[in-house]
Design a protein around this motif. Sequence first.
Motif, mmCIF file in Angstrom:
data_model
loop_
_atom_site.group_PDB
_atom_site.id
_atom_site.type_symbol
_atom_site.label_atom_id
_atom_site.label_comp_id
_atom_site.label_asym_id
_atom_site.label_seq_id
_atom_site.Cartn_x
_atom_site.Cartn_y
_atom_site.Cartn_z
ATOM 1 N N ASN A 110 21.750 -36.950 47.203
ATOM 2 C CA ASN A 110 22.227 -35.569 47.245
ATOM 3 C C ASN A 110 23.509 -35.395 48.046
ATOM 4 O O ASN A 110 24.011 -34.283 48.182
ATOM 5 C CB ASN A 110 21.147 -34.659 47.829
ATOM 6 C CG ASN A 110 19.898 -34.682 46.986
ATOM 7 O OD1 ASN A 110 19.950 -34.816 45.772
ATOM 8 N ND2 ASN A 110 18.756 -34.585 47.624
ATOM 9 N N ALA A 116 23.849 -26.248 49.931
ATOM 10 C CA ALA A 116 24.989 -26.310 49.013
ATOM 11 C C ALA A 116 26.062 -25.319 49.435
ATOM 12 O O ALA A 116 25.803 -24.123 49.535
ATOM 13 C CB ALA A 116 24.525 -26.033 47.589
ATOM 14 N N GLN A 126 27.000 -32.308 42.532
ATOM 15 C CA GLN A 126 25.745 -31.548 42.555
ATOM 16 C C GLN A 126 25.921 -30.208 43.270
ATOM 17 O O GLN A 126 25.426 -29.179 42.822
ATOM 18 C CB GLN A 126 24.675 -32.385 43.260
ATOM 19 C CG GLN A 126 23.337 -31.707 43.396
ATOM 20 C CD GLN A 126 22.301 -32.662 43.953
ATOM 21 O OE1 GLN A 126 22.032 -33.693 43.354
ATOM 22 N NE2 GLN A 126 21.734 -32.324 45.098
ATOM 23 N N SER A 130 25.928 -26.141 41.819
ATOM 24 C CA SER A 130 25.007 -25.134 42.350
ATOM 25 C C SER A 130 25.606 -23.733 42.362
ATOM 26 O O SER A 130 24.876 -22.745 42.444
ATOM 27 C CB SER A 130 24.558 -25.505 43.767
ATOM 28 O OG SER A 130 25.627 -25.321 44.694
ATOM 29 N N LYS A 133 24.174 -21.706 39.578
ATOM 30 C CA LYS A 133 22.769 -21.402 39.852
ATOM 31 C C LYS A 133 22.642 -20.291 40.897
ATOM 32 O O LYS A 133 21.788 -19.410 40.778
ATOM 33 C CB LYS A 133 22.041 -22.653 40.344
ATOM 34 C CG LYS A 133 21.963 -23.756 39.323
ATOM 35 C CD LYS A 133 21.382 -25.020 39.943
ATOM 36 C CE LYS A 133 21.477 -26.167 38.965
ATOM 37 N NZ LYS A 133 21.115 -27.440 39.569
ATOM 38 N N ILE A 158 21.405 -22.055 48.079
ATOM 39 C CA ILE A 158 20.801 -23.138 47.312
ATOM 40 C C ILE A 158 20.664 -24.329 48.248
ATOM 41 O O ILE A 158 21.639 -24.757 48.873
ATOM 42 C CB ILE A 158 21.679 -23.529 46.091
ATOM 43 C CG1 ILE A 158 21.864 -22.366 45.136
ATOM 44 C CG2 ILE A 158 21.107 -24.757 45.393
ATOM 45 C CD1 ILE A 158 20.638 -21.993 44.336
ATOM 46 N N ASN A 160 20.563 -28.059 49.101
ATOM 47 C CA ASN A 160 21.088 -29.280 48.488
ATOM 48 C C ASN A 160 20.280 -30.508 48.890
ATOM 49 O O ASN A 160 20.231 -31.490 48.178
ATOM 50 C CB ASN A 160 22.555 -29.490 48.864
ATOM 51 C CG ASN A 160 23.147 -30.676 48.161
ATOM 52 O OD1 ASN A 160 23.121 -30.745 46.938
ATOM 53 N ND2 ASN A 160 23.659 -31.623 48.915
#
Length: 196
Positions: A110, A116, A126, A130, A133, A158, A160
């Motif tokens: 990650n 995030a 990644q 986010s 999202k 979010i 992570n």
Amino acid sequence: MQALIQTWQRVFAATQSLEGLAPLAIRLYLAPVFMQAGWNKFSAFSDTVAWFGNPEWGLGLPFPTLMVILAAGTELVGGLLLILGLFTRLISLPLMVTMLVAIFAVHWSNGWLAIADTSSWLANEQVMASAEKLERGRAILQEHGNYDWLTSSGNFVILNNGIEFGATYFVMLLALYFLGGGRYTSLDYFLSRKAS
């Protein structure tokens, strides 16, 4: 310049008796982190064993039951020993091992960030993904939930799940390994004085 050096030496000498405060602060910060992690593993023991052992959706570790017992026991007992400042250097070693396992088996893929943050220079692919999202989650909550109430204690984020916390705890444990429990603030200090 000589006066400045002499002043610094006096200040350093006066604060030397407080040098145990830094290890104490580190110990008291880490203790509840480890005790909670150990408690979480024991309280959901069968689920944790399944996660430790399953290679498809878990960690795929060998001997998962033993690994959970060792990890959770180290975290619970280690947290208690950190509070007391007892066997600080000794318990720092297995706690560092648990952090290395967490870093490399759980969090490594990650990246660095625990939360995030797309504006961070440490944001990986990644984390950047986010953003969409996060915006969609906010829109859903604003439309179907009480968004102001949900965010009254902080922003919606979010997770992570990167190595940030594990690496930080490892460095703190490494410092404790070299510093010990702390002068005047640990049972280690008083036991070593009694022994000598």
